[in-house]
Design an enzyme around this catalytic site. Sequence first.
Site, PDB file in Angstrom:
ATOM      1  N   ARG A 164      31.844   6.533 -35.467  1.00 35.49           N
ATOM      2  CA  ARG A 164      32.484   7.850 -35.296  1.00 35.49           C
ATOM      3  C   ARG A 164      32.628   8.589 -36.643  1.00 35.49           C
ATOM      4  O   ARG A 164      33.594   9.319 -36.858  1.00 35.49           O
ATOM      5  CB  ARG A 164      33.870   7.731 -34.651  1.00 35.49           C
ATOM      6  CG  ARG A 164      33.861   7.166 -33.254  1.00 35.49           C
ATOM      7  CD  ARG A 164      33.172   8.137 -32.290  1.00 35.49           C
ATOM      8  NE  ARG A 164      33.452   7.793 -30.911  1.00 35.49           N
ATOM      9  CZ  ARG A 164      32.765   6.904 -30.192  1.00 35.49           C
ATOM     10  NH1 ARG A 164      31.734   6.285 -30.731  1.00 35.49           N
ATOM     11  NH2 ARG A 164      33.082   6.652 -28.946  1.00 35.49           N
ATOM     12  N   SER A 238      38.340   9.640 -25.902  1.00 36.78           N
ATOM     13  CA  SER A 238      39.179   8.706 -26.668  1.00 36.78           C
ATOM     14  C   SER A 238      39.935   9.487 -27.729  1.00 36.78           C
ATOM     15  O   SER A 238      39.328  10.226 -28.505  1.00 36.78           O
ATOM     16  CB  SER A 238      38.305   7.677 -27.382  1.00 36.78           C
ATOM     17  OG  SER A 238      37.538   6.959 -26.464  1.00 36.78           O
ATOM     18  N   GLU A 333      40.585   9.960 -33.424  1.00 36.52           N
ATOM     19  CA  GLU A 333      39.176  10.348 -33.487  1.00 36.52           C
ATOM     20  C   GLU A 333      39.109  11.879 -33.398  1.00 36.52           C
ATOM     21  O   GLU A 333      38.174  12.511 -33.868  1.00 36.52           O
ATOM     22  CB  GLU A 333      38.484   9.686 -32.288  1.00 36.52           C
ATOM     23  CG  GLU A 333      37.061  10.064 -32.093  1.00 36.52           C
ATOM     24  CD  GLU A 333      36.464   9.456 -30.823  1.00 36.52           C
ATOM     25  OE1 GLU A 333      36.527   8.236 -30.650  1.00 36.52           O
ATOM     26  OE2 GLU A 333      35.920  10.226 -30.025  1.00 36.52           O
TER      27      GLU A 333
HETATM   28  N1  EPU Z   1      41.217  -1.919 -22.250  1.00 35.80           N
HETATM   29  C1  EPU Z   1      42.506  -2.246 -21.921  1.00 35.80           C
HETATM   30  N2  EPU Z   1      43.153  -1.476 -21.000  1.00 35.80           N
HETATM   31  C2  EPU Z   1      42.549  -0.420 -20.399  1.00 35.80           C
HETATM   32  C3  EPU Z   1      41.224  -0.074 -20.753  1.00 35.80           C
HETATM   33  C4  EPU Z   1      40.580  -0.845 -21.684  1.00 35.80           C
HETATM   34  O1  EPU Z   1      43.089  -3.212 -22.404  1.00 35.80           O
HETATM   35  O2  EPU Z   1      43.204   0.218 -19.585  1.00 35.80           O
HETATM   36  C5  EPU Z   1      40.517  -2.773 -23.250  1.00 35.80           C
HETATM   37  C6  EPU Z   1      39.720  -3.855 -22.572  1.00 35.80           C
HETATM   38  O3  EPU Z   1      39.793  -5.006 -23.356  1.00 35.80           O
HETATM   39  C7  EPU Z   1      38.312  -3.308 -22.599  1.00 35.80           C
HETATM   40  C8  EPU Z   1      38.321  -2.596 -23.911  1.00 35.80           C
HETATM   41  O4  EPU Z   1      39.619  -2.008 -23.995  1.00 35.80           O
HETATM   42  O5  EPU Z   1      37.342  -4.326 -22.563  1.00 35.80           O
HETATM   43  C9  EPU Z   1      37.236  -1.550 -24.075  1.00 35.80           C
HETATM   44  O6  EPU Z   1      37.405  -0.541 -23.092  1.00 35.80           O
HETATM   45  P1  EPU Z   1      36.223   0.486 -22.766  1.00 35.80           P
HETATM   46  O7  EPU Z   1      35.006  -0.250 -22.384  1.00 35.80           O
HETATM   47  O8  EPU Z   1      36.772   1.490 -21.818  1.00 35.80           O
HETATM   48  O9  EPU Z   1      35.889   1.142 -24.163  1.00 35.80           O
HETATM   49  P2  EPU Z   1      36.772   1.701 -25.376  1.00 35.80           P
HETATM   50  O10 EPU Z   1      36.580   0.803 -26.547  1.00 35.80           O
HETATM   51  O11 EPU Z   1      38.175   1.936 -24.945  1.00 35.80           O
HETATM   52  C10 EPU Z   1      34.837   3.101 -26.392  1.00 35.80           C
HETATM   53  C11 EPU Z   1      34.610   4.508 -26.841  1.00 35.80           C
HETATM   54  C12 EPU Z   1      34.372   5.428 -25.663  1.00 35.80           C
HETATM   55  C13 EPU Z   1      33.166   4.924 -24.894  1.00 35.80           C
HETATM   56  C14 EPU Z   1      33.439   3.483 -24.456  1.00 35.80           C
HETATM   57  C15 EPU Z   1      32.264   2.837 -23.774  1.00 35.80           C
HETATM   58  C16 EPU Z   1      35.847   4.684 -28.919  1.00 35.80           C
HETATM   59  C17 EPU Z   1      37.016   5.288 -29.614  1.00 35.80           C
HETATM   60  N3  EPU Z   1      35.731   4.971 -27.624  1.00 35.80           N
HETATM   61  O12 EPU Z   1      36.058   3.095 -25.650  1.00 35.80           O
HETATM   62  O13 EPU Z   1      34.065   6.712 -26.174  1.00 35.80           O
HETATM   63  O14 EPU Z   1      32.895   5.730 -23.778  1.00 35.80           O
HETATM   64  O15 EPU Z   1      33.744   2.658 -25.619  1.00 35.80           O
HETATM   65  O16 EPU Z   1      31.287   2.493 -24.702  1.00 35.80           O
HETATM   66  O17 EPU Z   1      35.047   3.990 -29.532  1.00 35.80           O
HETATM   67  C18 EPU Z   1      35.041   8.796 -26.767  1.00 35.80           C
HETATM   68  O18 EPU Z   1      34.773   8.524 -27.931  1.00 35.80           O
HETATM   69  O19 EPU Z   1      35.603   9.871 -26.448  1.00 35.80           O
HETATM   70  C19 EPU Z   1      34.753   7.817 -25.727  1.00 35.80           C
HETATM   71  C20 EPU Z   1      35.135   7.996 -24.458  1.00 35.80           C
END
Ligand code: EPU
Length: 337
Positions: A164, A238, A333
């Site tokens: 990012r 995010s 972010e």
């Molecule tokens: N999780 C929780 N509770 C929840 C949701 C998620 O504990 O309610 C934990 C779980 O362990 C899960 C982990 O968070 O495995 C990762 O969740 P998710 O796959 O939804 O991904 P993220 O790390 O929260 C990142 C990006 C997103 C992108 C997704 C999918 C960042 C800041 N965000 O989110 O990007 O869509 O991965 O690759 O890196 C954005 O930047 O606006 C965005 C949506």
Amino acid sequence: MNILENISLKTFNTFGIDKTARFFVSVKSIEELKEALVWAKSQEVNPLILGGGSNILLTQNQETLVIKIELEGIKIVQENDEFSFVEVGAGVNWHQFVLTAIDNNWAGIENLSLIPGTVGASPMQNIGAYGVEIKDVFWSLKALNKETLEIEEFNAEQCQFGYRESIFKHELKGKYVICSVIFRLRKDPVFHTEYGAIQETLEASGIKELSLKAISDAVIQIRQSKLPDPKEIGNSGSFFKNPTIPTEQYESLKEQYISIPGYPNSEGTKVPAAWLIEQCGWKGQRFGEIGVHAKQPLVLVNYGDGDGNEIKNLAIKIQQSVIDKFGISIHPEVNFL
Ligand code: EPU
């Protein structure tokens, strides 16, 4: 050039925050962009460049010229046996470009389906999702130097992409306006399905043969199931980045919190901010017109008439609670304006 005055920015930011622009202009060509920059200089204001408004939080009225980038166009500028090099105007909607790529069999961005915002903003923060980042398909970009009004070209190395991050958020912040991006897209796809949720969704839909469209549809399904549609509930995706902490700190947290997820990387261990925020009890909490999304606590939302400062204050409280409980700093972010 049609400069408007005192315009509400509510429909120009996906959070749907109702702040105003003192002056506002849409630019459809590089000539118009130059004219707008010259005008801003003559008024001694530092213009605000706006793409899809999907990564900003407006906390005040913008007492300046807001320049909305509407540079269009998607065209192949070069090709070889392996790749098509496609130049895309900064104002093109990101998801529309993904759909065009799928229609043309240009591979590499299907995992990035349904990300809000414009093509011009995509390299700024090296957008990424489901195992792919824009840096993986980025070839170069053309940007207008705000001082010299000359177009300059930057290759991937010069953009200094990170998680990012890019040089345009640091050393070159505010100095250039991205006008177009050239992507290097594969003619023969290399599918990225290693992300758990993608595999599960593809299996559940009984897909026999992988295709760009199948992956894109799976990503759309996943995103729609977890992330609020900005047209219905204001949000900016995010809100925080996922922090990377020293692996020793992660190991010691794991003794206390057995279920803490962690993904090793070159700098330590990345911990999902969503998990940290959920553990602090914020998931699904609503405070009047704003809140923390119930299905993905990394996303802060505006239910309608929320104010940017309320969201900012909520973000500060969330950050503090994560520090208090885990000793981990999480960073936005989203850009505060
Ligand atoms: N999780 C929780 N509770 C929840 C949701 C998620 O504990 O309610 C934990 C779980 O362990 C899960 C982990 O968070 O495995 C990762 O969740 P998710 O796959 O939804 O991904 P993220 O790390 O929260 C990142 C990006 C997103 C992108 C997704 C999918 C960042 C800041 N965000 O989110 O990007 O869509 O991965 O690759 O890196 C954005 O930047 O606006 C965005 C949506």
